[in-house]
Design a protein around this motif. Structure first.
Motif, mmCIF file in Angstrom:
data_model
loop_
_atom_site.group_PDB
_atom_site.id
_atom_site.type_symbol
_atom_site.label_atom_id
_atom_site.label_comp_id
_atom_site.label_asym_id
_atom_site.label_seq_id
_atom_site.Cartn_x
_atom_site.Cartn_y
_atom_site.Cartn_z
ATOM 1 N N TRP A 294 0.807 -1.221 0.000
ATOM 2 C CA TRP A 294 0.000 0.000 0.000
ATOM 3 C C TRP A 294 0.844 1.278 0.000
ATOM 4 C CZ3 TRP A 294 -4.882 -0.246 -1.210
ATOM 5 C CH2 TRP A 294 -5.545 -1.463 -1.054
ATOM 6 N N VAL A 295 2.186 1.124 0.101
ATOM 7 C CA VAL A 295 3.043 2.310 0.090
ATOM 8 C C VAL A 295 2.967 3.030 -1.260
ATOM 9 C CG1 VAL A 295 5.430 3.145 0.215
ATOM 10 C CG2 VAL A 295 4.621 1.405 1.826
ATOM 11 N N ALA A 296 3.159 2.254 -2.339
ATOM 12 C CA ALA A 296 3.144 2.862 -3.674
ATOM 13 C C ALA A 296 1.791 3.486 -4.017
ATOM 14 C CB ALA A 296 3.558 1.830 -4.729
ATOM 15 N N PRO A 297 0.656 2.805 -3.772
ATOM 16 C CA PRO A 297 -0.641 3.428 -4.087
ATOM 17 C C PRO A 297 -0.887 4.729 -3.322
ATOM 18 C CG PRO A 297 -0.906 1.078 -3.793
ATOM 19 C CD PRO A 297 0.493 1.400 -3.383
ATOM 20 N N VAL A 298 -0.548 4.748 -2.009
ATOM 21 C CA VAL A 298 -0.805 5.944 -1.206
ATOM 22 C C VAL A 298 0.089 7.103 -1.664
ATOM 23 C CG1 VAL A 298 -0.653 6.961 1.091
ATOM 24 C CG2 VAL A 298 -1.641 4.677 0.798
ATOM 25 N N LEU A 299 1.403 6.839 -1.747
ATOM 26 C CA LEU A 299 2.322 7.900 -2.158
ATOM 27 C C LEU A 299 2.100 8.286 -3.624
ATOM 28 C CD1 LEU A 299 5.681 6.859 -0.428
ATOM 29 C CD2 LEU A 299 3.957 8.499 0.342
ATOM 30 N N GLY A 300 1.775 7.296 -4.457
ATOM 31 C CA GLY A 300 1.514 7.571 -5.867
ATOM 32 C C GLY A 300 0.305 8.474 -6.052
ATOM 33 N N THR A 301 -0.708 8.284 -5.209
ATOM 34 C CA THR A 301 -1.898 9.137 -5.274
ATOM 35 C C THR A 301 -1.553 10.570 -4.882
ATOM 36 O OG1 THR A 301 -3.342 7.271 -4.771
ATOM 37 C CG2 THR A 301 -4.236 9.479 -4.387
ATOM 38 N N VAL A 302 -0.737 10.708 -3.820
ATOM 39 C CA VAL A 302 -0.294 12.046 -3.404
ATOM 40 C C VAL A 302 0.488 12.714 -4.542
ATOM 41 C CG1 VAL A 302 1.173 13.334 -1.808
ATOM 42 C CG2 VAL A 302 -0.234 11.441 -0.960
ATOM 43 N N MET A 303 1.363 11.958 -5.191
ATOM 44 C CA MET A 303 2.169 12.509 -6.288
ATOM 45 C C MET A 303 1.277 12.922 -7.461
ATOM 46 S SD MET A 303 5.615 10.136 -6.390
ATOM 47 C CE MET A 303 6.415 11.247 -7.548
ATOM 48 N N TYR A 304 0.272 12.106 -7.765
ATOM 49 C CA TYR A 304 -0.620 12.414 -8.883
ATOM 50 C C TYR A 304 -1.408 13.699 -8.613
ATOM 51 C CZ TYR A 304 -4.594 12.102 -12.074
ATOM 52 O OH TYR A 304 -5.565 12.383 -13.008
ATOM 53 N N ILE B 114 1.042 14.851 -21.258
ATOM 54 C CA ILE B 114 1.516 14.441 -19.931
ATOM 55 C C ILE B 114 0.326 14.082 -19.042
ATOM 56 C CG2 ILE B 114 2.721 15.193 -17.840
ATOM 57 C CD1 ILE B 114 4.359 17.077 -19.641
ATOM 58 N N SER B 115 -0.703 14.927 -19.065
ATOM 59 C CA SER B 115 -1.896 14.677 -18.244
ATOM 60 C C SER B 115 -2.525 13.337 -18.595
ATOM 61 C CB SER B 115 -2.929 15.793 -18.447
ATOM 62 O OG SER B 115 -2.390 17.046 -18.098
ATOM 63 N N LEU B 116 -2.614 13.055 -19.888
ATOM 64 C CA LEU B 116 -3.195 11.788 -20.331
ATOM 65 C C LEU B 116 -2.374 10.611 -19.823
ATOM 66 C CD1 LEU B 116 -5.367 10.459 -22.140
ATOM 67 C CD2 LEU B 116 -3.740 10.601 -24.031
ATOM 68 N N GLY B 117 -1.044 10.729 -19.963
ATOM 69 C CA GLY B 117 -0.168 9.638 -19.530
ATOM 70 C C GLY B 117 -0.266 9.367 -18.041
ATOM 71 N N ILE B 118 -0.178 10.420 -17.207
ATOM 72 C CA ILE B 118 -0.192 10.181 -15.754
ATOM 73 C C ILE B 118 -1.581 9.756 -15.276
ATOM 74 C CG2 ILE B 118 1.740 11.761 -15.341
ATOM 75 C CD1 ILE B 118 -0.203 13.841 -14.330
ATOM 76 N N THR B 119 -2.625 10.256 -15.949
ATOM 77 C CA THR B 119 -3.984 9.870 -15.544
ATOM 78 C C THR B 119 -4.255 8.409 -15.874
ATOM 79 O OG1 THR B 119 -4.801 12.123 -15.841
ATOM 80 C CG2 THR B 119 -6.444 10.376 -15.826
ATOM 81 N N VAL B 120 -3.873 7.983 -17.068
ATOM 82 C CA VAL B 120 -4.045 6.569 -17.442
ATOM 83 C C VAL B 120 -3.229 5.682 -16.512
ATOM 84 C CG1 VAL B 120 -3.570 4.872 -19.242
ATOM 85 C CG2 VAL B 120 -4.620 7.056 -19.840
#
Length: 711
Positions: free
Chosen positions: A92-102, A128-134
């Motif tokens: 759950w580290v990557a999903p939580v931190l990844g969400t903060v980064m997004y 860029i927006s499309l790539g990070i959102t997907v």
């Protein structure tokens, strides 16, 4: 440029010019600024200046880098690539931190992408927006089990955000450095002004002056603000404004301009312009314009991003249809997401900003201030260089080039007596005479009873004799005739001063505006690069011909009035030429603006600097060759990076879509992501090669062009 360097430049320039108090009369007459929406900066604080943007992107980059390291490390797919497993709470580290980064780190790109959608101009930010959102949606789908584990892209999302923030930080920093360097031009004005307050004179900062304040300008001092003379009269050195070297007499009621110098006597000036009405305010506006200028290469990058957006979208749609028909819906989803994530241009985001940043840094170290990136790029296409003569090819200061003793004394004796009489004068002609005597190591006898008469000359008692030095008015006043050599010197455009002892002419001095020793090498180097060199001047034809012959200039325009300089540039352009104009005075400003590339000598007037796309910090004309070398090298780097960044996508996207699937070749998402990151490294390394470019004038002009361009 550091403030002290700028002050030194203005001090040097302010002292330039030969003047009229000796009574000499010569024959001479007197961009596309884009909005930069391609990078969506307006979506992240449009009301802030670039200095604020630097702080925003720098802080965001470091925060996202700190969050990105554990996000990548705890990404299950990244772990499988390196051979370790992420399990338990670590999942759950990557999903939580990844969400903060997004949400946090991706905000500039998401808002920029939204702006591009509203403007119906898809480009870099939308891609860029499309790539990070997907990547964000697919990663959460994989994390909660809705999608397969192959679609977990937390590490790719983190890398993408960090790299793109780095690119924007680098770009904002290069723009902010340009801003601070331009702001430092304000230091060209005097450090303090002397304001009259009742019976007292108080030193204040020029910024504290108000309209109708009266300021004292002492002999040799510069005017701190535009205004009108209310007391006294002086010969004003306006060379930093007009670019021409003769002084102009200013008396009560005459206007004076900030930065001009009173050469021979003090005056009082009533201030007429402050705040937004001053030239300085105009410069600050031009700073903002320069910051917002988007270069051709940057617009090319934005267009490439727009094409990549439609290319990626089209490829994704085709991939979805084809894989749904020939494969399974799950395979179609995997392929489509892989295409959209891989299409996001890591390298394209750094391709131009890195080159621009390094190029402007290298230019600054070489004494060249790049105000407008478009000017830097255009410099490589120039085929004619048009030099203003005074202060550019010449020093703008007089030098004694000949002494005629008239048969009664030796050359050294005439020069020593003239230097003795002039030794107490601060006038540029006087300094030239004293300097010439010093170079000959002559013993200068002491002088007493010194006096100076504007437009006539100077007088002093030397060894019990009355020594006078001056021009035609002095000879007329004393009722004596000039020496025979004077006619020939006058035809050559020289300044002629006669030396009188007790009322009799004993010799004459020839003074001319000295040609810079670097000018010949600059002209030769430009010729070596295939450029035509042209000179323009308000001086008489004889003067222009002499300088042109000495420097090997291809053609010249003499007797050109200040208001006609821009028309001369237009005439060259009508011949189908691309013109670079080099000048330093207000009368050069329209020509600088008209030229394809305007280059201002840094010691010149603020208006000339404001009209130019490139400012040469030194008076060395060889710096122009440095700009040409930098332009060629930087443009090549930009194009190479764009081809690498965009070309990679053209190959990687079809492979990710599975065009080679029929023969059993399908690019795994992980491989595509790694190669995409490697392409960023290649682009960055290629840009760094610009640092090998040596822009010092002596090395650029002494070496063959191909050795000076980074490979």
């Amino acid at each position: 440029m550091a403030d002290d360097e700028v002050r030194t430049a203005r001090a040097h320039h302010g002292a330039r010019g030969h003047h009229e108090h000796h009574g000499h009369h010569s024959d001479a007459d007197g961009h596309d600024h884009g909005s930069h929406t391609g990078h969506g900066h307006q979506g992240h604080g449009a009301d802030h200046d670039h200095g604020d943007h630097v702080q925003v992107f720098r802080r965001l980059f470091w925060i996202m880098l700190l969050l990105g390291i554990p996000t990548v490390a705890f990404s299950p797919m990244f772990g499988s690539l390196l051979g370790y497993e992420v399990s338990g709470w670590g999942l759950w580290v990557a999903p939580v931190l990844g969400t903060v980064m997004y949400v946090w780190g991706g905000q500039p790109f998401l808002s920029g992408g939204y702006d591009e959608v509203r403007a119906k101009q898809p480009g870099m930010m939308l891609l860029i927006s499309l790539g990070i959102t997907v990547a964000f949606v697919a990663s959460w789908g994989s994390t909660v089990g809705v999608l397969g584990h192959d679609l977990e892209f937390w590490w790719e999302l983190a890398l993408l955000i960090v790299i793109m923030l780095l690119g924007h930080w680098v770009e904002m920093r290069s723009l902010a450095q340009t801003s601070s360097a331009l702001d430092s031009l304000a230091a060209l004005l005097p450090d303090e002004a002397e304001r009259v307050e009742g019976d007292a004179v108080v030193a204040v900062a020029p910024a504290e002056l108000r309209v109708d304040d009266v300021v004292v300008i002492r002999p040799g001092g510069s005017v701190p603000a535009d205004g009108v003379v209310v007391q006294g009269a002086a010969s004003m050195d306006e060379s930093m404004i007009t670019g021409e070297s003769r002084t102009v007499r200013r008396a009560e009621g005459d206007p004076v301009v900030a930065g001009t110098v009173a050469t021979d006597s003090g005056i009082r000036v009533r201030v007429g312009a402050v705040g937004e009405d001053t030239a300085l305010a105009g410069i600050r506006k031009l700073v903002a314009d320069a910051q917002n200028s988007s270069s051709r290469a940057q617009r090319l990058a934005d267009r490439a991003a727009a094409w990549l957006f439609w290319f990626a979208l089209g490829a994704a749609l085709i991939t979805a249809v084809v894989w749904t028909i020939v494969g399974t819906p799950d395979e179609a989803v995997i392929r489509v997401i892989t295409v959209l994530v891989i299409a996001c241009p890591h390298a394209l985001g750094l391709a131009i900003p890195l080159v621009v940043s390094i190029a402007t840094e290298r230019a600054a170290r070489g004494g060249v201030l790049i105000k407008d990136r478009l000017a830097l790029e255009s410099m490589r296409t120039v085929d004619v260089v048009l030099f203003d003569k005074t202060g550019t090819l010449t020093k703008g200061t007089p030098a004694v080039t000949a002494v005629d003793p008239g048969g009664r004394m030796t050359v050294d004796r005439v020069l020593a007596l003239a230097a003795a009489a002039e030794s107490d004068s601060e006038h540029p002609l006087a300094k030239a005479i004293v300097s010439a005597a010093a170079q000959r190591e002559l013993e200068i006898p002491p002088a007493t009873d010194f006096s100076s008469s504007p437009a006539v000359g100077v007088q002093a008692t030397v060894e019990a004799q009355t020594i006078q030095v001056g021009g035609p008015y002095l000879l007329e006043q004393e009722g004596v005739r000039e020496l025979g050599i004077a006619d020939r010197w006058r035809a050559e455009g020289a300044i002629i001063l006669h030396v009188l002892v007790d009322g009799d002419v004993v010799g004459a001095l020839r003074l001319v505006d000295e040609v810079r020793p670097e000018s010949r090498r600059a002209v030769d180097s430009l010729h070596d690069r295939g450029l035509e060199v042209v000179m323009i001047t308000g001086d008489a034809d004889a003067v222009a011909a002499s300088v042109s012959d000495e420097l090997g200039i291809d053609r010249y325009f003499a007797g050109v009035r200040p208001q006609d300089k821009a028309a001369t540039v237009s005439r060259l352009q009508e011949e189908g030429r691309r013109v670079a104009m080099v000048g330093d005075g207000v009368n050069d400003a329209p020509a600088l603006a008209q030229a394809d590339v305007g280059l201002a000598i840094g010691a010149g007037t603020d208006v000339a600097i404001a009209s130019a796309g490139v400012v040469l910090a030194s008076d060395d004309p060889r710096a122009l060759v440095s700009v040409r070398a930098l332009s060629e090298a930087a443009y090549r780097k930009m194009v190479q990076n764009l081809w690498w960044a965009g070309g990679y996508n053209l190959i990687a996207v079809p492979l990710a879509a599975g065009v080679l699937a029929p023969i059993g070749v399908v690019m795994p998402m992980s491989v595509g992501a790694i190669l995409m990151s490697l392409s960023t490294v290649v682009v960055a390394a290629n840009a760094q090669l610009l640092r090998r470019l040596d822009l010092r004038p002596d090395t650029v002009t002494d070496s063959a062009p191909h050795r000076q361009e980074a490979t």
